[in-house]
Design an enzyme around this catalytic site. Sequence first.
Site, mmCIF file in Angstrom:
data_model
loop_
_atom_site.group_PDB
_atom_site.id
_atom_site.type_symbol
_atom_site.label_atom_id
_atom_site.label_comp_id
_atom_site.label_asym_id
_atom_site.label_seq_id
_atom_site.Cartn_x
_atom_site.Cartn_y
_atom_site.Cartn_z
ATOM 1 N N ASP A 393 37.373 41.939 27.575
ATOM 2 C CA ASP A 393 38.695 42.016 26.962
ATOM 3 C C ASP A 393 39.428 43.211 27.577
ATOM 4 O O ASP A 393 38.802 44.065 28.211
ATOM 5 C CB ASP A 393 38.522 42.187 25.449
ATOM 6 C CG ASP A 393 39.843 42.359 24.735
ATOM 7 O OD1 ASP A 393 40.800 41.643 25.073
ATOM 8 O OD2 ASP A 393 39.920 43.207 23.828
ATOM 9 N N PHE A 538 51.697 35.757 11.341
ATOM 10 C CA PHE A 538 51.272 35.704 12.750
ATOM 11 C C PHE A 538 49.899 35.046 12.855
ATOM 12 O O PHE A 538 49.040 35.232 11.999
ATOM 13 C CB PHE A 538 51.199 37.119 13.320
ATOM 14 C CG PHE A 538 50.585 37.190 14.696
ATOM 15 C CD1 PHE A 538 51.367 37.066 15.825
ATOM 16 C CD2 PHE A 538 49.211 37.373 14.859
ATOM 17 C CE1 PHE A 538 50.813 37.123 17.087
ATOM 18 C CE2 PHE A 538 48.647 37.431 16.123
ATOM 19 C CZ PHE A 538 49.455 37.304 17.238
ATOM 20 N N LYS A 561 59.549 38.669 15.454
ATOM 21 C CA LYS A 561 59.065 39.397 16.627
ATOM 22 C C LYS A 561 57.859 38.653 17.169
ATOM 23 O O LYS A 561 57.064 38.078 16.414
ATOM 24 C CB LYS A 561 58.690 40.839 16.283
ATOM 25 C CG LYS A 561 57.504 40.975 15.343
ATOM 26 C CD LYS A 561 57.205 42.434 15.043
ATOM 27 C CE LYS A 561 55.975 42.543 14.119
ATOM 28 N NZ LYS A 561 55.700 43.934 13.716
ATOM 29 N N THR A 676 42.443 38.383 28.724
ATOM 30 C CA THR A 676 43.343 39.129 27.852
ATOM 31 C C THR A 676 44.475 38.249 27.356
ATOM 32 O O THR A 676 44.835 37.252 27.992
ATOM 33 C CB THR A 676 43.917 40.355 28.595
ATOM 34 O OG1 THR A 676 44.849 41.022 27.750
ATOM 35 C CG2 THR A 676 44.620 39.933 29.877
ATOM 36 N N ASP A 678 47.482 39.515 26.998
ATOM 37 C CA ASP A 678 48.722 40.119 27.511
ATOM 38 C C ASP A 678 49.395 39.226 28.541
ATOM 39 O O ASP A 678 48.767 38.340 29.132
ATOM 40 C CB ASP A 678 48.413 41.483 28.140
ATOM 41 C CG ASP A 678 48.199 42.550 27.080
ATOM 42 O OD1 ASP A 678 48.803 42.427 26.000
ATOM 43 O OD2 ASP A 678 47.432 43.484 27.325
ATOM 44 N N ARG A 806 47.157 35.715 28.791
ATOM 45 C CA ARG A 806 47.719 34.826 27.778
ATOM 46 C C ARG A 806 46.671 33.831 27.262
ATOM 47 O O ARG A 806 46.963 32.673 27.008
ATOM 48 C CB ARG A 806 48.909 34.049 28.343
ATOM 49 C CG ARG A 806 50.113 34.897 28.720
ATOM 50 C CD ARG A 806 50.721 35.553 27.511
ATOM 51 N NE ARG A 806 52.101 35.974 27.740
ATOM 52 C CZ ARG A 806 52.749 36.813 26.941
ATOM 53 N NH1 ARG A 806 52.124 37.322 25.888
ATOM 54 N NH2 ARG A 806 53.994 37.151 27.180
ATOM 55 N N LYS A 812 38.692 32.050 25.860
ATOM 56 C CA LYS A 812 37.743 33.066 26.329
ATOM 57 C C LYS A 812 36.320 32.513 26.300
ATOM 58 O O LYS A 812 35.554 32.656 27.264
ATOM 59 C CB LYS A 812 37.828 34.325 25.464
ATOM 60 C CG LYS A 812 39.105 35.144 25.630
ATOM 61 C CD LYS A 812 39.041 36.410 24.779
ATOM 62 C CE LYS A 812 40.278 37.269 24.969
ATOM 63 N NZ LYS A 812 40.215 38.530 24.197
ATOM 64 N N ASN A 835 38.947 38.772 17.871
ATOM 65 C CA ASN A 835 39.266 37.691 18.811
ATOM 66 C C ASN A 835 38.293 37.623 19.981
ATOM 67 O O ASN A 835 38.375 36.715 20.805
ATOM 68 C CB ASN A 835 40.697 37.853 19.336
ATOM 69 C CG ASN A 835 40.895 39.152 20.087
ATOM 70 O OD1 ASN A 835 40.208 40.138 19.829
ATOM 71 N ND2 ASN A 835 41.821 39.169 21.008
ATOM 72 N N ASP A 836 37.376 38.570 20.068
ATOM 73 C CA ASP A 836 36.375 38.566 21.137
ATOM 74 C C ASP A 836 35.024 38.019 20.666
ATOM 75 O O ASP A 836 34.100 37.889 21.468
ATOM 76 C CB ASP A 836 36.168 39.983 21.685
ATOM 77 C CG ASP A 836 37.438 40.586 22.224
ATOM 78 O OD1 ASP A 836 38.168 39.872 22.938
ATOM 79 O OD2 ASP A 836 37.728 41.766 21.935
#
Length: 1149
Positions: A393, A538, A561, A676, A678, A806, A812, A835-836
């Site tokens: 990660d 979220f 957001k 990741t 991101d 993303r 993963k 999340n890992d």
Amino acid sequence: MGGICTKAVKEEQRDLIANNFDYNSQFNYTENEIKTSHYTAYNFIFINLFEQFHRVVNIYFVALLLLQFIPHISSLNPITTLIPIIIVLGITAIKDAVDDVHRHRSDKAVNNRKTLKVKSDSLVTERWMNLRVGDVVKLSNNEHIPADLLLLSSSEEQNVVYIETADLDGETNLKVRQALPVTGEIGDDVKLFTSFNGKVVCEAPNNVLHKFTGNLEWKGKTIAIDNEKILLRGCNLRNTTWCYGLVIFAGSDTKLMQNSGRRILKRTRIERFMNKLVWGIFLVLFLFSTLAAILNSVWESTQGNKFQMYLPWDSFSPNPQMSGFLMFWSNLIILNTLVPISLYVSMEFIRLGQSFYINWDRKLYYSKKNLPAVARTTTLNEELGQVGYIFSDKTGTLTQNVMKFDKCSINGKRYGDLYNRHRERVRFEEEATPVDLSNNEYAERSFKFYDQRLVDEVSRGDHKCHQFMRLLALCHTVVIEQTSDGSLTYRAQSPDEAALVSAARNFGYVFKSRTFDTITVIEHGKSVTYTILAVLEFNNTRKRMSVIVKDQSGKILLLCKGADSVIYERLNQKNDLKVKLKTTKHLNSFARSGLRTLCLAMKEISKDEFDVWNEMFQKERTALEDREDKLDAVYEEIERDMVLLGATAIEDKLQDGVPETIAKLSDANIKIWVLTGDKQETAINIGYSCNMLTNHMKKVFIISGYSPEEVEQEIDKALSEIDEDWKSSWGNVNTAFDLDDSQLQPIVPPSNKVESEVTPPRSPNNRQRKYGLVITGQPLAYALSKDLQLHFLELASRCEAVICCRVTPLQKAKVVELVKTNKKEITLAIGDGANDVSMIKAAHIGVGISGEEGTQAVLSSDFSFGQFRFLERLLLVHGRWSYMRMAKFLGYFFYKNFAFTLVHFWFGCFCGFTAQSAYDDWFVAVYNTIYTATPVLVLAIIEQDVDEETCLRLPKLYTPGQRNELFNKRILSTSLMRGVLTSVVVFFVTYGALADTSGIHGRDVSDLQTMATTLGTCIIFVVTFQIALDTTFWTGLNHFFTWGSIAVIFPFTFAFCSDGLFNFLPTAFPFVGAATNTYSNPTIWFTILLTLGICLMPVIAIRFICSIFYPSTMKTVLRQQEQIDKLISMTSPPTNGFTSDGQEKTTSL
């Protein structure tokens, strides 16, 4: 038994009525008593033995033990097998018993905790174990929650409570739960709670922590219940004086216990090989026994009839064929030690010792958070020395996960660059001047911002800045915690959210308080309260969060957001294109700087539009099936046609030592993939920052197709480019001395189909031919499809670094499974967040980092520590040593057992293959448990072929483990053959020396007892000196146990051959006086030394020759490093160990 209930049918939904025991009891729900222990005092022996006999080796030895009680086929005393079985089974049973006693004590302590229960208009003290579904309980501040409860009321305003879920999911932040208004009106009235008869219909017990679906039926109304109304067992009540709750799930039905299933047992590559090997040795044993049986039949037919006068055949063995049949079983018994019964228990002890080394290593201790390294499993230590792929990660693993609000873009204007006091742009933070926030009484001293322009715009009341900061102060799930001095402390579910709320606070928009349906913000000194109409939460699929609020003027606003990709899709088409383009430009710039970005958007909603939407929203909230999916669809209806406000950029710095660690691991031939969530630009920038991607790479491929066909074309194009490059590189081969490739990386045959397809041969000049690969979420989803996954793996395998951005948690895990399934490589996954978890569980080895996102990753991991940089030492030092030690242990273990056991077979050549033992029965019994056990155990726990500094300085030393060079079929065959040859030398040299020899007094010494004692002594000397040759790291413990194993044979032998034991048990100790007769004869000592020399001199000679002409990878690396060091010392002027810029000089391969 309480807490365990066998239901006739699987429960599909839960149906209960508060305070109605008769109604609830018909469903036979479990009580609240838990039981994590496995045994009781009555069934321990039976269940534990039953479990141990699931191991084939144990069944085999018990069967042999039973055969030894048949005197017609056994030449060994049953004690020779009984003692090792008792020791092995006993040690394992004691270990299991100790573990279970701890579980019993823990269960007892938890079950006897006390809480208050509503009963007959009063509160009574009740043990947790006696609570039942439908009971109403009262909890106080800091109390543990005893079961899964529906929150009914609380002491706090709006009936909210604050809970800490660290024991449940590892997250340390406080979370808010709120009672339903209809039950919250009961307050603290115990009489009303006694008469409370609400009916709950909800989901069946399950292990999903963050989701709950149900309804409460009371007073003719049906009210939806979601996860925000539930208090789960394992949580703690915080900052709340009291609350009441209704027990919905108890005992083993609680979500905590549903998530406490047994860990999946991961088996190492060596252990899987060992299981096959044991079956192979069974086959060898069967073949030896069959051969001996045939030879016995032949001998009885040709020679046995000549001895009928004084060795007549027994009545049960009247012919050679029957004799051969019986001798098959006799030889099966006498050769049984080919399969060592103590092997597996010895391996467990070794792994346990190696785990202690990891736990005790101070260089793996993270002092900042008081976190030592923890080996959470003891079965995977040697696997740490064979890792080929690391999946990591980014956030919180490579980076610190301590977020800092760095930059932002508002209405197309960029803020946050560095300025000095003269408003001049500067490059470095040290040269910049922080803005003055002293006029804000809520400003934090730790907050630093260097762009005065934003402060000025906010102070002037710029409308866009006002909307931007207001959104940051309202759109979140942050909880306020009042400190003793009255200051505000924010507790957020993620560091990103805390950083954004903190930024708004420092710019004058202070989140001050929250209730069930309101949120209060101080806007430039003025308190403003907003009514919360809805929270659109979220999740990893939505990648956004929204709130719908009503301000004091009555306007209804949607504030959102989220990731730029999902926000841009939901913007109004009439949105200012100029602002959108400038914001996009700023987002890309922020991402290239390695910053984490979010987009902010809003829209005003009319009352009629909201009423229509809210009707759908309330309807789907009460759905019992597919509630989450239905709510997501409703959210989509309102989250559209928004106006873009701007974007935020948060800095998450790399952890200390990450670039150096990745460089070292890459030098160790470990491929590192970063997975990741991101965006692409951020991930690429971090890739360069941490040395995954380098400027020396030939090319970095970016897969970004919008369809499966485009993704396939991009993969094909990249593969074609690599193929063309390889062809051109082989056309221009540089044959010069190249330490990095041709010397240290010999071509290894591909291990499977995918490997053969994706691994091109290495050319001597391929140092400049490295590639990188970057792929984003949707293209990755296409690449992981059944048709493209091997194609994608082929490309990824040819690249030195792979970055997947993303990605979702499920993706993963799929990436890890793809490599794990199709590559014969050991995979390791490392992460720090919930999340890992799926990725960590999917890999061969899971490593958790105790970070800012709680400890859920740690709880699911096999090893854990505080920083990513510790992974270098865990693999290159502990992993490499563990693999090397286990390889030496296994090779030696099988060698010594073959050498010891096959002496029986050779002795059979001189006694008609009648399975006569060549040793004293007691020697057979203690050979593996006393004489030869401790030296190899000590070696396997503390051996070091090179010191830790060398392991870290020369990462290439790690590669033998990846290629399994130290323990494979060839190494094993060599060890077994040495054992066979050793048995031949020991027996025939001893037999030849004693055949026609007399003692110093002229007495014959060729009797069986003397030969048996001599054989035993010879075998102990040979195998002990052999392990001395195998040892490279000598300590006091090595000397004590190695030479002590030789010394101990003499007192034991004299004891077994003593008059006292003979008089006590004549049949069990028949070798009376044999020790004195044997050890007093000089010929015996000469025989021992001769045998020792014949067995060991060839080993020494072969190792010497191999070290010169066929050096191992380790020898090659060390020699080449010596050449480099000499070359540097000859060509460089003395610098006292430092370079010209004052940095310490280090050079390595």
